[in-house]
Write an enzyme that holds these catalytic residues in place. Structure first.
Site, short mmCIF file in Angstrom:
data_model
loop_
_atom_site.label_atom_id
_atom_site.label_comp_id
_atom_site.label_asym_id
_atom_site.label_seq_id
_atom_site.Cartn_x
_atom_site.Cartn_y
_atom_site.Cartn_z
N HIS A 1 -9.90 9.51 -1.43
CA HIS A 1 -9.37 10.11 -0.66
C HIS A 1 -10.16 8.72 0.79
O HIS A 1 -11.06 7.90 1.23
CB HIS A 1 -10.64 11.20 0.20
CG HIS A 1 -12.16 10.96 0.24
ND1 HIS A 1 -12.92 10.38 1.54
CD2 HIS A 1 -12.73 11.14 -0.60
CE1 HIS A 1 -13.95 10.95 1.18
NE2 HIS A 1 -13.59 11.14 0.01
N HIS B 1 -2.34 -5.22 -5.85
CA HIS B 1 -2.45 -4.44 -7.55
C HIS B 1 -3.67 -3.83 -7.67
O HIS B 1 -5.01 -4.82 -7.54
CB HIS B 1 -2.06 -5.54 -8.05
CG HIS B 1 -1.94 -5.15 -9.84
ND1 HIS B 1 -1.60 -6.25 -10.58
CD2 HIS B 1 -1.71 -3.97 -10.53
CE1 HIS B 1 -1.40 -5.51 -11.78
NE2 HIS B 1 -1.53 -4.07 -11.72
#
Ligand SMILES: CC(C)(COP(=O)(O)OP(=O)(O)OC[C@H]1O[C@@H](n2cnc3c(N)ncnc32)[C@H](O)[C@@H]1OP(=O)(O)O)[C@@H](O)C(=O)NCCC(=O)NCCS
Length: 209
Positions: A137, A146
């Site tokens: 979250h 990446h």
């Protein structure tokens, strides 16, 4: 929509696979600057040429593109060239990825199979969230990042522009990984990672600046 994939290497194959299962777009070809790729056919899709052919493709009814290049800086630079040529950058999102509906996301992103993106996450442009990665979250994942396969990012983690989070690494909650730094494979990150730094190990420590 007819699209092309820029980059005919391993990442290109991954993106082709995702776009095929997504079934939203028709992949017309790969673009790759490597001379050795010229004329080859990858899983039934031809390598058409290098970036110089982009304007020609636009006039041939190809509307979209996605850059499938692993190197963060090259991916970002190439995405700029694609937009300049008049193509629309698309996202490739594997149907098995679980993505909270409140996720905010830019373009030219790849969300691979089995990735999980929890609530209130913001993802920029040119980002790869690779196979099975977990983004908890309130993460902020900036442009050109990446996140490698199987890595796990706790709540409220920020990954700044161009950083690379290595395969199987774990970042505890509230960490910031600053610009263009690298978290090594399997690292456990317990504190912020300064810009341009590589950290490895458990707990993660810097190896170079
Ligand atoms: C961290 C990393 C970038 C370092 O690469 P590098 O700069 O070429 O560093 P080197 O291989 O020269 O290693 C330097 C030292 O760090 C150690 N090291 C490198 N990676 C390590 C890792 N992941 N964990 C623990 N130690 C590591 C090496 O053993 C070496 O130690 P030494 O000096 O005692 O011999 C690389 O090893 C890595 O983990 N990359 C992530 C790859 C990845 O996630 N790929 C997924 C793509 S989808």
């Amino acid at each position: 929509m007819k699209v092309i994939i820029i980059g005919a290497g391993g990442q290109g194959k991954v993106v082709l696979d995702i776009l095929r299962v997504e079934k939203r777009c028709e992949v017309m070809g790969f673009i790759d600057n490597s001379l050795s790729m010229r004329g080859s056919v990858i899983q039934g899709v031809p390598v058409i040429g290098d970036l110089s052919v982009l304007p020609e493709l636009v006039s041939n009814d190809i509307k979209g593109a996605i850059v499938a290049i692993g190197d963060n800086k090259t991916r970002a630079k190439t995405a700029e060239a694609v937009v300049k040529a008049g193509l629309k950058l698309i996202n490739a999102i594997h149907p098995t990825a679980i993505i909270s509906p409140d996720t905010r996301m830019g373009v030219n992103n790849v969300i691979a199979a089995g990735a999980i993106i929890c609530t209130d996450v913001c993802i920029g442009n040119n980002v790869i969230i690779n196979t099975g990665a977990i983004i908890e979250h309130e993460n902020i994942i900036e442009d050109n990042v990446h996140i490698s396969p199987g890595s796990k990012l706790g709540g409220q983690v920020t990954v700044k522009k161009g950083a690379h989070i290595g395969i199987g690494s774990t970042l505890i909650q509230n960490i910031t990984v600053y610009e263009y730094s690298i978290v090594g494979a399997g690292a456990v990150v317990l504190e912020d990672v300064p810009a341009g730094t590589t950290v490895v190990g458990i707990p993660a420590k810097g190896i170079k600046r």
